[in-house]
Design a protein around this motif. Structure first.
Motif: not given
Lengths: 114, 116
Positions: A10-13, A79-88, A112-114
């Motif tokens: 797991h990774i949370t960003v 370089p910049s994660v979007h909430w829609s990138d949450a996945a496996e 992905v946390k807001s």
């Protein structure tokens, strides 16, 4: 034995932060390398692939990956994660000596946390 | 269709029942693969077809698993006498590259099999 290792389960960003997902393989030869993404209830979608040539490859959705032969690695970055990138995310290889099947890592779940 | 399709999307079977899972690959793709994805794991290879020929079945876990692609297009994965350990998502993929080459494998949405 041939294997693909994704050390992070797991990774949370935070949204807007950079991302790096790690992938290592244990083969003597250089395999063909892939990154796939799987959203809940969805099939696997190819993000990018490396066969030969430039070791920095660009993919869809702003992702890139760098092949490092000396480290047997193929890490995925954004370089910049979007909430829609949450996945496996799955790293996979094809080693032609063993046929053209994909051998997958265990996957990394990105939150992905807001 | 534009992509790989699979049916049914969900299948619930009682232990001991036979099931058949269908895959429609992308039109014209010579290669077809079946993978099994257990919960929390990456997909694992089951079997490979080039056109109608099954060239690699090294990943089939037991003789209860059987796959066919009789006309080199649609494929069916059959599991006989299902067991609880067969519960998984079964993924189908197709590719334009044949044996000896490699190219992008395009995946279907999978069939989630639950064996009670």
């Amino acid at each position: 034995a041939q294997s693909v290792t994704q050390p992070d389960i797991h990774i949370t960003v935070s949204e807007g932060a950079s991302l790096e997902l790690r992938c290592n393989y244990s083969y003597g030869a250089t395999p063909y390398l892939f990154w796939y993404v799987q959203s809940p209830g969805q099939g696997l979608q190819l993000l990018l692939k490396y066969f030969s040539g430039d070791t920095l490859v660009q993919g869809i959705k702003g992702f890139e990956a760098e092949f490092k032969r000396s480290q047997s690695s193929f890490n995925l970055r954004k370089p910049s994660v979007h909430w829609s990138d949450a996945a496996e995310y799955f790293c996979a290889v094809v080693l032609m000596e063993y046929g053209n099947k994909l051998v997958f890592g265990a996957g990394t779940i990105l939150r992905v946390k807001s | 269709g534009a992509g790989v399709s699979q049916s049914p999307r969900y299948k619930v079977a009682k232990r001991g029942q036979d099931v058949a899972l269908r895959c429609d690959p992308i039109s014209g793709h010579v290669s077809l693969f079946w993978y099994q994805q257990a919960l929390g794991q990456g997909p694992e290879f089951l079997t490979y077809f080039q056109n109608e020929a099954q060239l690699d079945k090294s990943g089939l876990p037991s003789d209860r698993f059987f796959a066919e692609r009789p006309e080199g297009s649609v494929s069916t994965l059959k599991i006989q006498r299902t067991q609880q350990e067969d519960s998984a998502v079964y993924l189908c993929a197709s590719s334009s590259a044949g044996w000896g080459g490699t190219d992008t494998q395009y995946f279907g949405p999978g069939t989630r099999l639950t064996v009670l």
